[in-house]
Scaffold this active site. Structure first.
Site, mmCIF file in Angstrom:
data_model
loop_
_atom_site.group_PDB
_atom_site.id
_atom_site.type_symbol
_atom_site.label_atom_id
_atom_site.label_comp_id
_atom_site.label_asym_id
_atom_site.label_seq_id
_atom_site.Cartn_x
_atom_site.Cartn_y
_atom_site.Cartn_z
ATOM 1 N N ASP A 82 0.845 -1.193 0.000
ATOM 2 C CA ASP A 82 0.000 0.000 0.000
ATOM 3 C C ASP A 82 0.876 1.236 0.000
ATOM 4 O OD1 ASP A 82 -2.249 1.582 0.035
ATOM 5 O OD2 ASP A 82 -2.884 1.042 2.062
ATOM 6 N N LYS A 83 0.252 2.352 -0.341
ATOM 7 C CA LYS A 83 0.903 3.666 -0.367
ATOM 8 C C LYS A 83 -0.017 4.678 0.274
ATOM 9 C CE LYS A 83 0.842 7.801 -2.637
ATOM 10 N NZ LYS A 83 -0.361 8.659 -2.819
ATOM 11 N N HIS A 84 0.552 5.685 0.913
ATOM 12 C CA HIS A 84 -0.271 6.743 1.490
ATOM 13 C C HIS A 84 0.451 8.069 1.346
ATOM 14 C CE1 HIS A 84 -3.696 7.991 4.002
ATOM 15 N NE2 HIS A 84 -2.874 8.939 4.415
ATOM 16 N N SER A 85 -0.319 9.113 1.086
ATOM 17 C CA SER A 85 0.210 10.471 0.998
ATOM 18 C C SER A 85 -0.280 11.290 2.183
ATOM 19 C CB SER A 85 -0.248 11.130 -0.309
ATOM 20 O OG SER A 85 0.015 12.517 -0.287
ATOM 21 N N THR A 122 -8.596 11.018 -1.723
ATOM 22 C CA THR A 122 -8.717 9.992 -2.760
ATOM 23 C C THR A 122 -10.143 9.452 -2.838
ATOM 24 O OG1 THR A 122 -6.396 9.385 -2.522
ATOM 25 C CG2 THR A 122 -7.828 7.764 -3.540
ATOM 26 N N ARG A 170 -10.895 16.357 13.238
ATOM 27 C CA ARG A 170 -9.701 17.150 12.935
ATOM 28 C C ARG A 170 -9.916 18.037 11.715
ATOM 29 N NH1 ARG A 170 -5.821 12.984 11.466
ATOM 30 N NH2 ARG A 170 -4.395 14.702 11.018
ATOM 31 N N SER A 185 -3.114 8.423 12.744
ATOM 32 C CA SER A 185 -4.246 8.269 11.834
ATOM 33 C C SER A 185 -3.872 7.377 10.654
ATOM 34 C CB SER A 185 -4.705 9.640 11.328
ATOM 35 O OG SER A 185 -5.735 9.499 10.372
ATOM 36 N N LYS A 189 -4.758 2.671 10.448
ATOM 37 C CA LYS A 189 -5.493 1.989 9.373
ATOM 38 C C LYS A 189 -4.589 1.027 8.614
ATOM 39 C CE LYS A 189 -6.985 5.855 7.468
ATOM 40 N NZ LYS A 189 -6.771 6.967 8.416
ATOM 41 N N LYS A 190 -3.345 1.413 8.404
ATOM 42 C CA LYS A 190 -2.432 0.554 7.651
ATOM 43 C C LYS A 190 -2.086 -0.713 8.429
ATOM 44 C CE LYS A 190 -2.415 3.509 4.354
ATOM 45 N NZ LYS A 190 -3.300 3.268 3.196
#
Length: 439
Positions: A82-85, A122, A170, A185, A189-190
Protein backbone atom coordinates in the site's frame (compact mmCIF):
# COMPACT_ATOMS: atom_id res chain seq x y z
CA UNK A 1 -10.78 8.47 34.40
CA UNK A 2 -13.01 11.36 33.37
CA UNK A 3 -12.50 12.77 29.89
CA UNK A 4 -12.01 16.25 31.35
CA UNK A 5 -9.10 15.01 33.49
CA UNK A 6 -7.35 13.39 30.54
CA UNK A 7 -7.81 16.57 28.49
CA UNK A 8 -6.39 18.57 31.39
CA UNK A 9 -3.26 16.37 31.49
CA UNK A 10 -2.47 16.96 27.85
CA UNK A 11 -3.58 20.60 27.98
CA UNK A 12 -0.96 21.16 30.66
CA UNK A 13 1.75 19.57 28.54
CA UNK A 14 2.13 16.31 30.43
CA UNK A 15 2.45 12.86 28.87
CA UNK A 16 -0.46 10.44 28.72
CA UNK A 17 0.10 6.90 29.98
CA UNK A 18 -0.76 3.89 27.79
CA UNK A 19 -3.87 3.29 29.91
CA UNK A 20 -4.96 6.92 29.53
CA UNK A 21 -4.44 6.77 25.77
CA UNK A 22 -6.51 3.57 25.66
CA UNK A 23 -9.29 5.38 27.54
CA UNK A 24 -9.27 8.24 25.03
CA UNK A 25 -9.37 5.88 22.05
CA UNK A 26 -12.11 3.77 23.62
CA UNK A 27 -14.13 6.98 24.13
CA UNK A 28 -13.75 7.80 20.47
CA UNK A 29 -14.82 4.33 19.36
CA UNK A 30 -17.85 3.92 21.63
CA UNK A 31 -18.88 7.62 21.55
CA UNK A 32 -18.66 7.95 25.32
CA UNK A 33 -16.55 11.04 24.56
CA UNK A 34 -18.52 13.86 22.95
CA UNK A 35 -17.34 15.64 19.79
CA UNK A 36 -16.43 18.64 21.92
CA UNK A 37 -14.27 16.53 24.24
CA UNK A 38 -12.58 14.75 21.34
CA UNK A 39 -11.91 18.10 19.65
CA UNK A 40 -10.46 19.48 22.89
CA UNK A 41 -8.07 16.56 23.19
CA UNK A 42 -7.09 16.90 19.53
CA UNK A 43 -6.30 20.58 20.12
CA UNK A 44 -4.32 19.80 23.27
CA UNK A 45 -2.25 17.25 21.32
CA UNK A 46 -1.86 19.74 18.45
CA UNK A 47 -0.55 22.45 20.79
CA UNK A 48 1.61 20.35 23.13
CA UNK A 49 2.61 17.40 20.94
CA UNK A 50 3.25 13.82 21.96
CA UNK A 51 6.41 11.88 22.69
CA UNK A 52 7.44 9.03 20.40
CA UNK A 53 6.18 6.60 23.03
CA UNK A 54 2.80 8.35 23.22
CA UNK A 55 2.51 8.44 19.42
CA UNK A 56 3.26 4.74 19.12
CA UNK A 57 0.76 4.02 21.90
CA UNK A 58 -1.94 6.10 20.19
CA UNK A 59 -1.27 4.35 16.87
CA UNK A 60 -1.53 0.87 18.39
CA UNK A 61 -4.64 1.74 20.38
CA UNK A 62 -6.45 3.15 17.34
CA UNK A 63 -5.44 0.15 15.20
CA UNK A 64 -6.93 -2.14 17.87
CA UNK A 65 -10.19 -0.18 18.13
CA UNK A 66 -11.80 -2.39 15.49
CA UNK A 67 -11.18 -5.39 13.26
CA UNK A 68 -7.91 -6.44 11.64
CA UNK A 69 -7.80 -7.79 8.10
CA UNK A 70 -6.12 -11.16 7.59
CA UNK A 71 -5.28 -11.74 3.93
CA UNK A 72 -3.79 -15.17 4.49
CA UNK A 73 -7.27 -16.69 4.23
CA UNK A 74 -7.70 -15.11 0.77
CA UNK A 75 -4.60 -16.97 -0.49
CA UNK A 76 -3.49 -14.09 -2.71
CA UNK A 77 -0.34 -15.07 -4.68
CA UNK A 78 1.63 -11.91 -4.04
CA UNK A 79 2.67 -9.37 -1.38
CA UNK A 80 0.07 -7.08 0.22
CA UNK A 81 1.30 -3.53 -0.42
CA UNK A 82 0.00 0.00 0.00
CA UNK A 83 0.90 3.67 -0.37
CA UNK A 84 -0.27 6.74 1.49
CA UNK A 85 0.21 10.47 1.00
CA UNK A 86 0.14 13.10 3.72
CA UNK A 87 -2.01 15.21 1.42
CA UNK A 88 -1.58 17.82 -1.24
CA UNK A 89 -3.34 19.78 -3.95
CA UNK A 90 -3.94 17.80 -7.11
CA UNK A 91 -2.28 14.76 -5.54
CA UNK A 92 -3.67 11.90 -7.59
CA UNK A 93 -0.74 9.46 -7.39
CA UNK A 94 -2.76 6.80 -5.55
CA UNK A 95 -5.25 6.50 -8.41
CA UNK A 96 -2.46 5.39 -10.75
CA UNK A 97 -0.11 3.65 -8.34
CA UNK A 98 -2.61 1.01 -7.20
CA UNK A 99 -3.29 -0.42 -10.69
CA UNK A 100 0.40 -0.09 -11.65
CA UNK A 101 1.59 -2.12 -8.66
CA UNK A 102 -1.16 -4.70 -9.12
CA UNK A 103 -0.22 -5.08 -12.80
CA UNK A 104 3.34 -5.77 -11.60
CA UNK A 105 2.23 -8.63 -9.30
CA UNK A 106 1.39 -6.92 -6.02
CA UNK A 107 -1.97 -6.78 -4.24
CA UNK A 108 -3.05 -3.33 -3.10
CA UNK A 109 -5.95 -3.03 -0.62
CA UNK A 110 -5.54 0.75 -0.39
CA UNK A 111 -7.41 2.21 2.57
CA UNK A 112 -7.82 5.86 1.69
CA UNK A 113 -9.44 8.90 3.23
CA UNK A 114 -11.53 11.91 2.36
CA UNK A 115 -10.17 15.42 1.98
CA UNK A 116 -8.67 17.18 4.98
CA UNK A 117 -8.59 20.97 5.05
CA UNK A 118 -7.25 22.30 1.76
CA UNK A 119 -6.16 18.88 0.47
CA UNK A 120 -8.21 16.64 -1.77
CA UNK A 121 -9.11 13.12 -0.66
CA UNK A 122 -8.72 9.99 -2.76
CA UNK A 123 -12.17 8.76 -1.71
CA UNK A 124 -13.75 12.03 -2.80
CA UNK A 125 -12.14 11.65 -6.22
CA UNK A 126 -13.46 8.10 -6.59
CA UNK A 127 -16.86 9.34 -5.45
CA UNK A 128 -17.18 10.98 -8.87
CA UNK A 129 -17.47 7.52 -10.48
CA UNK A 130 -21.12 6.41 -10.63
CA UNK A 131 -21.83 3.26 -8.66
CA UNK A 132 -18.33 2.96 -7.16
CA UNK A 133 -18.61 1.50 -3.64
CA UNK A 134 -16.30 3.44 -1.38
CA UNK A 135 -16.77 1.17 1.65
CA UNK A 136 -17.50 -2.34 0.36
CA UNK A 137 -17.93 -5.30 2.65
CA UNK A 138 -15.02 -7.71 3.06
CA UNK A 139 -16.34 -10.20 0.51
CA UNK A 140 -16.56 -7.56 -2.20
CA UNK A 141 -13.18 -6.11 -1.27
CA UNK A 142 -11.60 -9.56 -1.50
CA UNK A 143 -13.31 -10.19 -4.83
CA UNK A 144 -11.95 -6.91 -6.21
CA UNK A 145 -8.44 -7.84 -5.13
CA UNK A 146 -8.71 -11.26 -6.74
CA UNK A 147 -9.93 -9.97 -10.10
CA UNK A 148 -7.92 -6.75 -10.38
CA UNK A 149 -5.12 -6.92 -7.81
CA UNK A 150 -6.16 -3.59 -6.29
CA UNK A 151 -9.04 -1.95 -4.44
CA UNK A 152 -9.00 1.70 -3.40
CA UNK A 153 -11.60 2.02 -0.65
CA UNK A 154 -12.38 3.74 2.60
CA UNK A 155 -12.03 2.18 5.99
CA UNK A 156 -15.21 0.39 6.98
CA UNK A 157 -16.85 1.24 10.26
CA UNK A 158 -15.18 -1.86 11.69
CA UNK A 159 -11.61 -0.88 10.71
CA UNK A 160 -9.95 1.58 13.12
CA UNK A 161 -13.29 3.23 14.04
CA UNK A 162 -11.58 5.51 16.55
CA UNK A 163 -9.53 7.06 13.76
CA UNK A 164 -12.58 7.39 11.52
CA UNK A 165 -14.25 9.63 14.08
CA UNK A 166 -11.15 11.62 15.03
CA UNK A 167 -10.28 12.15 11.35
CA UNK A 168 -13.60 13.90 10.70
CA UNK A 169 -13.25 16.05 13.83
CA UNK A 170 -9.70 17.15 12.93
CA UNK A 171 -10.85 18.26 9.50
CA UNK A 172 -13.13 20.97 10.92
CA UNK A 173 -11.24 22.00 14.07
CA UNK A 174 -7.88 23.22 12.64
CA UNK A 175 -6.02 20.28 14.18
CA UNK A 176 -4.94 18.56 10.97
CA UNK A 177 -1.27 19.63 11.01
CA UNK A 178 -0.11 17.55 13.99
CA UNK A 179 2.67 14.99 13.48
CA UNK A 180 1.47 12.61 16.24
CA UNK A 181 -2.14 12.75 15.00
CA UNK A 182 -1.14 12.34 11.36
CA UNK A 183 1.15 9.41 12.22
CA UNK A 184 -1.45 7.64 14.33
CA UNK A 185 -4.25 8.27 11.83
CA UNK A 186 -2.35 6.91 8.86
CA UNK A 187 -0.65 3.95 10.49
CA UNK A 188 -3.60 2.76 12.58
CA UNK A 189 -5.49 1.99 9.37
CA UNK A 190 -2.43 0.55 7.65
CA UNK A 191 -1.64 -1.79 10.55
CA UNK A 192 -5.25 -2.95 10.69
CA UNK A 193 -5.21 -3.53 6.91
CA UNK A 194 -2.78 -6.45 7.23
CA UNK A 195 -0.03 -5.11 4.96
CA UNK A 196 3.35 -6.58 4.09
CA UNK A 197 4.81 -3.24 3.04
CA UNK A 198 4.02 0.46 2.84
CA UNK A 199 5.46 3.49 1.05
CA UNK A 200 4.72 7.00 2.33
CA UNK A 201 4.59 10.16 0.25
CA UNK A 202 5.34 13.00 2.68
CA UNK A 203 4.64 16.35 1.06
CA UNK A 204 6.49 19.57 1.85
CA UNK A 205 5.98 23.11 0.61
CA UNK A 206 3.34 25.80 0.67
CA UNK A 207 0.59 23.33 -0.26
CA UNK A 208 1.53 20.71 2.33
CA UNK A 209 0.84 20.26 6.02
CA UNK A 210 4.63 20.07 6.53
CA UNK A 211 5.49 23.50 5.11
CA UNK A 212 9.27 23.15 5.38
CA UNK A 213 11.78 20.35 4.91
CA UNK A 214 12.67 19.87 8.63
CA UNK A 215 8.98 19.37 9.46
CA UNK A 216 8.61 16.91 6.58
CA UNK A 217 11.68 14.98 7.76
CA UNK A 218 10.24 14.84 11.27
CA UNK A 219 6.94 13.49 9.98
CA UNK A 220 8.54 10.99 7.59
CA UNK A 221 10.84 9.73 10.32
CA UNK A 222 7.92 9.41 12.75
CA UNK A 223 5.94 7.38 10.22
CA UNK A 224 8.82 5.08 9.31
CA UNK A 225 9.95 4.54 12.92
CA UNK A 226 6.48 3.84 14.32
CA UNK A 227 5.63 1.52 11.42
CA UNK A 228 8.89 -0.37 11.69
CA UNK A 229 8.40 -0.74 15.45
CA UNK A 230 5.03 -2.32 14.69
CA UNK A 231 6.60 -4.75 12.18
CA UNK A 232 5.42 -3.05 8.98
CA UNK A 233 8.25 -2.46 6.50
CA UNK A 234 7.93 1.17 5.44
CA UNK A 235 9.84 3.66 3.33
CA UNK A 236 9.07 7.30 2.75
CA UNK A 237 9.77 9.87 0.08
CA UNK A 238 9.61 13.58 0.81
CA UNK A 239 8.12 15.25 -2.27
CA UNK A 240 7.58 18.83 -3.34
CA UNK A 241 4.15 20.45 -2.94
CA UNK A 242 4.89 24.04 -3.94
CA UNK A 243 2.56 23.70 -6.91
CA UNK A 244 -0.40 21.63 -8.03
CA UNK A 245 0.68 18.05 -8.78
CA UNK A 246 -0.36 17.44 -12.36
CA UNK A 247 -2.57 19.76 -14.40
CA UNK A 248 -5.85 19.39 -12.47
CA UNK A 249 -7.30 19.73 -8.99
CA UNK A 250 -10.88 18.74 -8.26
CA UNK A 251 -12.39 15.31 -7.95
CA UNK A 252 -13.77 14.22 -11.34
CA UNK A 253 -11.12 16.27 -13.13
CA UNK A 254 -8.33 14.37 -11.36
CA UNK A 255 -9.88 11.00 -12.18
CA UNK A 256 -10.04 12.03 -15.83
CA UNK A 257 -6.36 13.09 -15.82
CA UNK A 258 -5.27 9.76 -14.32
CA UNK A 259 -7.29 7.63 -16.72
CA UNK A 260 -5.89 9.61 -19.64
CA UNK A 261 -2.34 8.84 -18.48
CA UNK A 262 -3.09 5.16 -17.82
CA UNK A 263 -4.46 4.86 -21.33
CA UNK A 264 -1.42 6.37 -23.01
CA UNK A 265 -1.88 10.14 -23.10
CA UNK A 266 1.21 12.23 -22.31
CA UNK A 267 1.23 13.05 -18.62
CA UNK A 268 2.60 15.82 -16.45
CA UNK A 269 6.30 15.12 -15.90
CA UNK A 270 6.28 15.72 -12.14
CA UNK A 271 3.18 13.59 -11.60
CA UNK A 272 4.71 10.72 -13.58
CA UNK A 273 8.05 10.99 -11.79
CA UNK A 274 6.46 10.76 -8.34
CA UNK A 275 4.15 7.93 -9.38
CA UNK A 276 6.95 5.88 -10.98
CA UNK A 277 9.26 6.16 -7.96
CA UNK A 278 6.66 5.40 -5.31
CA UNK A 279 5.39 2.44 -7.33
CA UNK A 280 8.95 1.14 -7.77
CA UNK A 281 9.61 1.39 -4.03
CA UNK A 282 6.67 -0.93 -3.38
CA UNK A 283 7.95 -3.42 -5.95
CA UNK A 284 11.26 -3.47 -4.08
CA UNK A 285 9.62 -3.86 -0.66
CA UNK A 286 7.48 -6.69 -2.02
CA UNK A 287 10.51 -8.31 -3.68
CA UNK A 288 8.79 -8.22 -7.03
CA UNK A 289 11.92 -6.72 -8.59
CA UNK A 290 15.57 -6.99 -7.49
CA UNK A 291 16.79 -3.43 -8.19
CA UNK A 292 15.39 0.07 -8.51
CA UNK A 293 16.22 0.18 -12.22
CA UNK A 294 14.38 -3.09 -12.77
CA UNK A 295 11.39 -1.85 -10.78
CA UNK A 296 11.18 1.40 -12.74
CA UNK A 297 11.40 -0.52 -16.01
CA UNK A 298 8.61 -2.82 -14.79
CA UNK A 299 6.43 0.22 -14.02
CA UNK A 300 7.07 1.68 -17.45
CA UNK A 301 6.23 -1.63 -19.12
CA UNK A 302 2.77 -1.99 -17.54
CA UNK A 303 1.94 1.62 -18.39
CA UNK A 304 3.10 1.20 -21.97
CA UNK A 305 1.35 -2.11 -22.75
CA UNK A 306 -1.96 -1.25 -21.09
CA UNK A 307 -1.85 -3.70 -18.19
CA UNK A 308 -2.17 -0.91 -15.60
CA UNK A 309 -5.21 0.54 -17.39
CA UNK A 310 -6.78 -2.92 -17.51
CA UNK A 311 -6.23 -3.37 -13.77
CA UNK A 312 -7.88 0.02 -13.13
CA UNK A 313 -10.90 -0.89 -15.28
CA UNK A 314 -11.33 -4.26 -13.53
CA UNK A 315 -11.10 -2.59 -10.10
CA UNK A 316 -13.73 0.02 -10.94
CA UNK A 317 -16.15 -2.59 -12.25
CA UNK A 318 -15.52 -5.00 -9.35
CA UNK A 319 -16.39 -2.21 -6.91
CA UNK A 320 -19.66 -1.33 -8.63
CA UNK A 321 -18.57 1.24 -11.20
CA UNK A 322 -19.29 1.08 -14.93
CA UNK A 323 -17.55 -1.65 -16.89
CA UNK A 324 -16.79 0.79 -19.72
CA UNK A 325 -15.53 3.75 -17.67
CA UNK A 326 -12.20 3.84 -19.50
CA UNK A 327 -13.77 3.70 -22.95
CA UNK A 328 -16.61 6.16 -22.19
CA UNK A 329 -15.01 8.45 -19.65
CA UNK A 330 -16.73 11.61 -20.86
CA UNK A 331 -20.15 9.97 -20.51
CA UNK A 332 -19.69 8.60 -17.01
CA UNK A 333 -17.80 11.44 -15.28
CA UNK A 334 -19.88 14.53 -14.51
CA UNK A 335 -18.91 17.93 -15.95
CA UNK A 336 -19.37 21.29 -14.29
CA UNK A 337 -21.90 23.46 -16.16
CA UNK A 338 -19.62 26.53 -16.27
CA UNK A 339 -16.01 26.82 -17.42
CA UNK A 340 -14.08 30.07 -17.25
CA UNK A 341 -10.37 30.71 -17.86
CA UNK A 342 -8.20 32.70 -15.47
CA UNK A 343 -5.92 34.79 -17.69
CA UNK A 344 -2.40 36.11 -17.24
CA UNK A 345 -2.32 39.88 -16.76
CA UNK A 346 1.20 40.16 -18.15
CA UNK A 347 3.92 38.20 -19.90
CA UNK A 348 6.66 36.43 -17.98
CA UNK A 349 7.51 33.23 -16.16
CA UNK A 350 5.48 31.52 -13.43
CA UNK A 351 7.62 32.05 -10.33
CA UNK A 352 5.37 31.07 -7.43
CA UNK A 353 2.01 29.38 -6.85
CA UNK A 354 0.04 29.78 -3.61
CA UNK A 355 -0.80 26.10 -3.57
CA UNK A 356 -2.64 25.92 -0.26
CA UNK A 357 -4.85 28.83 -1.30
CA UNK A 358 -5.62 27.08 -4.58
CA UNK A 359 -6.73 24.04 -2.57
CA UNK A 360 -8.96 26.25 -0.46
CA UNK A 361 -10.35 27.82 -3.63
CA UNK A 362 -11.45 24.36 -4.81
CA UNK A 363 -13.11 23.83 -1.41
CA UNK A 364 -14.95 27.15 -1.80
CA UNK A 365 -16.14 26.08 -5.25
CA UNK A 366 -17.75 23.08 -3.51
CA UNK A 367 -15.02 20.52 -4.14
CA UNK A 368 -14.24 20.04 -0.43
CA UNK A 369 -15.86 20.33 3.00
CA UNK A 370 -16.20 23.19 5.44
CA UNK A 371 -18.17 20.97 7.87
CA UNK A 372 -18.13 17.24 8.51
CA UNK A 373 -21.55 16.65 6.95
CA UNK A 374 -21.00 18.80 3.84
CA UNK A 375 -21.76 17.23 0.46
CA UNK A 376 -19.11 17.60 -2.25
CA UNK A 377 -19.67 18.78 -5.80
CA UNK A 378 -17.34 16.39 -7.63
CA UNK A 379 -17.66 18.37 -10.87
CA UNK A 380 -15.85 21.52 -9.79
CA UNK A 381 -12.17 22.38 -9.73
CA UNK A 382 -9.35 23.56 -11.99
CA UNK A 383 -7.80 22.16 -15.14
CA UNK A 384 -4.88 23.18 -17.35
CA UNK A 385 -3.09 24.65 -14.32
CA UNK A 386 0.25 26.24 -15.16
CA UNK A 387 3.51 25.10 -13.58
CA UNK A 388 6.42 26.95 -12.00
CA UNK A 389 8.97 27.86 -14.64
CA UNK A 390 6.41 27.99 -17.43
CA UNK A 391 6.49 30.96 -19.82
CA UNK A 392 3.18 32.77 -20.39
CA UNK A 393 2.14 35.71 -22.51
CA UNK A 394 -0.43 38.32 -21.56
CA UNK A 395 -3.89 36.79 -21.93
CA UNK A 396 -2.66 33.19 -21.74
CA UNK A 397 -4.65 30.75 -19.61
CA UNK A 398 -3.33 30.22 -16.08
CA UNK A 399 -6.04 27.64 -15.36
CA UNK A 400 -9.62 26.87 -16.33
CA UNK A 401 -12.17 27.17 -13.53
CA UNK A 402 -14.92 24.53 -13.51
CA UNK A 403 -17.82 25.83 -11.43
CA UNK A 404 -21.48 25.23 -10.63
CA UNK A 405 -22.60 28.69 -11.76
CA UNK A 406 -21.40 31.88 -13.43
CA UNK A 407 -20.95 33.82 -10.21
CA UNK A 408 -18.73 31.16 -8.62
CA UNK A 409 -16.69 30.87 -11.82
CA UNK A 410 -16.15 34.61 -12.06
CA UNK A 411 -15.13 34.96 -8.41
CA UNK A 412 -12.75 32.00 -8.59
CA UNK A 413 -11.20 33.19 -11.84
CA UNK A 414 -10.54 36.65 -10.43
CA UNK A 415 -9.05 35.28 -7.22
CA UNK A 416 -6.95 32.67 -9.00
CA UNK A 417 -5.06 35.31 -10.95
CA UNK A 418 -3.75 36.65 -7.64
CA UNK A 419 -2.53 33.22 -6.47
CA UNK A 420 -0.12 32.69 -9.36
CA UNK A 421 2.87 35.04 -9.53
CA UNK A 422 4.45 36.01 -12.84
CA UNK A 423 8.01 37.32 -12.85
CA UNK A 424 10.44 38.78 -15.35
CA UNK A 425 13.22 36.21 -14.97
CA UNK A 426 13.15 32.59 -16.05
CA UNK A 427 13.15 30.11 -13.16
CA UNK A 428 12.79 26.40 -12.52
CA UNK A 429 10.78 24.40 -10.00
CA UNK A 430 12.31 22.36 -7.21
CA UNK A 431 12.56 18.63 -8.00
CA UNK A 432 9.42 16.72 -7.13
CA UNK A 433 11.44 13.95 -5.42
CA UNK A 434 13.42 15.53 -2.58
CA UNK A 435 14.60 12.91 -0.09
CA UNK A 436 14.17 9.24 0.78
CA UNK A 437 13.68 8.12 4.40
CA UNK A 438 14.10 4.51 5.59
CA UNK A 439 15.15 1.31 3.89
Amino acid sequence: MLATELIRIKRDGRALSPAQIDTFVRGLADSSWSDAQAASMAMAIFVNGMSDTETAGLTRAMSRSGEWLDWSVADLPGPILDKHSTGGVGDKVSLMLAPIVSACGGYVPMISGRGLGHTGGTLDKLGSIPGYQLTPDLDRLTHALRVSGCAIVGASGALAPADRRLYAIRDVTATVESIPLITASILSKKLAAGLDGLVMDVKTGNGAFAADLPAARQLATSLVDVADEAGLTTRAWITDMNQVLGRTCGNALEVRECVDILTGAPGDTRLLEATRMLSAELLLIGRLDPTLDAALAHVDAVLRDGRAAEAWARMVHALGGPSDLVERLSIHLPDAPVRRPALASRAGWITRIATRDIGLLVVELGGGRRHVADAIDVRVGLSEVVAIGQRVEMGDTLAIVHAADDAAAAAASERLAGLIEIGDAACSAAPVLIERIGG
